[in-house]
Design an enzyme around this catalytic site. Sequence first.
Site, PDB file in Angstrom:
ATOM      1  N   ARG A 157      -6.775  24.826   2.974  1.00  0.00           N
ATOM      2  CA  ARG A 157      -5.609  24.397   4.738  1.00  0.00           C
ATOM      3  C   ARG A 157      -4.536  24.945   4.124  1.00  0.00           C
ATOM      4  NH1 ARG A 157      -8.788  20.480   9.715  1.00  0.00           N
ATOM      5  NH2 ARG A 157     -10.183  23.033   8.757  1.00  0.00           N
TER       6      ARG A 157
ATOM      7  N   HIS B 149      -9.746  30.100  11.688  1.00  0.00           N
ATOM      8  CA  HIS B 149     -10.593  29.322  11.064  1.00  0.00           C
ATOM      9  C   HIS B 149     -12.037  29.662  10.843  1.00  0.00           C
ATOM     10  CE1 HIS B 149     -12.490  25.727   9.614  1.00  0.00           C
ATOM     11  NE2 HIS B 149     -11.929  24.687  10.462  1.00  0.00           N
TER      12      HIS B 149
ATOM     13  N   ARG C 102     -13.758  16.675   7.897  1.00  0.00           N
ATOM     14  CA  ARG C 102     -15.549  17.122   8.208  1.00  0.00           C
ATOM     15  C   ARG C 102     -15.475  18.809   7.316  1.00  0.00           C
ATOM     16  NH1 ARG C 102     -13.582  15.451  13.054  1.00  0.00           N
ATOM     17  NH2 ARG C 102     -15.516  14.367  14.306  1.00  0.00           N
ATOM     18  N   THR C 103     -13.822  19.484   7.394  1.00  0.00           N
ATOM     19  CA  THR C 103     -14.368  20.210   6.273  1.00  0.00           C
ATOM     20  C   THR C 103     -14.129  20.617   4.934  1.00  0.00           C
ATOM     21  OG1 THR C 103     -13.219  21.785   8.853  1.00  0.00           O
ATOM     22  CG2 THR C 103     -13.366  22.842   6.551  1.00  0.00           C
TER      23      THR C 103
ATOM     24  N   LYS D 213       8.488  17.252  -5.913  1.00  0.00           N
ATOM     25  CA  LYS D 213       9.203  16.900  -6.847  1.00  0.00           C
ATOM     26  C   LYS D 213       9.726  18.413  -7.090  1.00  0.00           C
ATOM     27  CE  LYS D 213       7.388  14.117 -10.365  1.00  0.00           C
ATOM     28  NZ  LYS D 213       5.316  14.356 -11.843  1.00  0.00           N
TER      29      LYS D 213
END
Length: 319
Positions: free
Chosen positions: A105, A133, A55-56, A83
């Site tokens: 996020r 959030h 969703r976000t 790496k």
Amino acid sequence: MSRSLLSIAELGETGLRRLLDISDHMAEVNRRPNPKVPALRGKTVCNVFFEDSTRTRLSFETAAKRLSADTMNFSVSQSSLNKGESLRDTVETIAAMGVDAFVIRHGSSGAPWQLGEWTSASVINAGDGWHAHPTQALLDMYTVRTALNRPVSVDGGSFDGLRVAMVGDIKHSRVARSTTEAFKLLGADVTWVSPKTLLPPTHDENVVANLDQVIDDIDILYLLRMQNERMSEALVPHLREYTARFGLTPERAARLGQHVLVMHPGPMNRGVEMAVDPGELPGSVINQQVTNGINVRMAVLFELLGSGSENSLTGNTES
């Protein structure tokens, strides 16, 4: 509002109200046959998601494109982080490509603040650990504002008198923290409904240990999922017992007043916190939350990267 959006606390009540007002303009844009405006043409937004999201991530990508911004999606699994490259080097490399905003996020609380130390671009917190959030909280406030026709804006109005039950896994939920904070800024009364094992160690909220204690006297029922991916131990005896005490069962759904809004940030664990079909609940605004996520995230991007003039939202542009 500063150049970044990291938390509801830093945004403050004035910033929150302003973004709700701007979201009205974005909702109008999204109702057009061609929901696209040139407000952020020439700007570049990079989505950097270190945790899974549907969703976000899609909401931010859609929001940026409807404002005519260019978008970049950073894939952690295919990056040089595998790496041994540091997060700082990765961010500075991407920034050097000409990024105006990072949407991040991350599983670690505080990561967006750290990223802000490494770049002059705007940083938008799309969820950090258990901490915050803010855009979820914003879309939740906008959903309540529109569903209940509460005139909360920079010109006044509040959620005074609204009784909110936030139910479930509070301890691991950044949504619970940010959305509770936003509700309280606007005057609502919030009660946490949760077992002690799913509460944060310190808090100032009113808490009850069974949904039946409040279900007859609320205006908003906000259900949270059990975040098993963040748990290192069993914090409830059994999911059936959890549902019996905290889930929205058919019996509890029948007790809800017709005016009560039912909300959930997704993804939903059907049969656990939600033991009924939300589509059959007259007060369910769960789909509206998803729709409003685009409106609100357009507002955030516009506020951070736009000209500051809502005149740039008046004209359509071809895709």
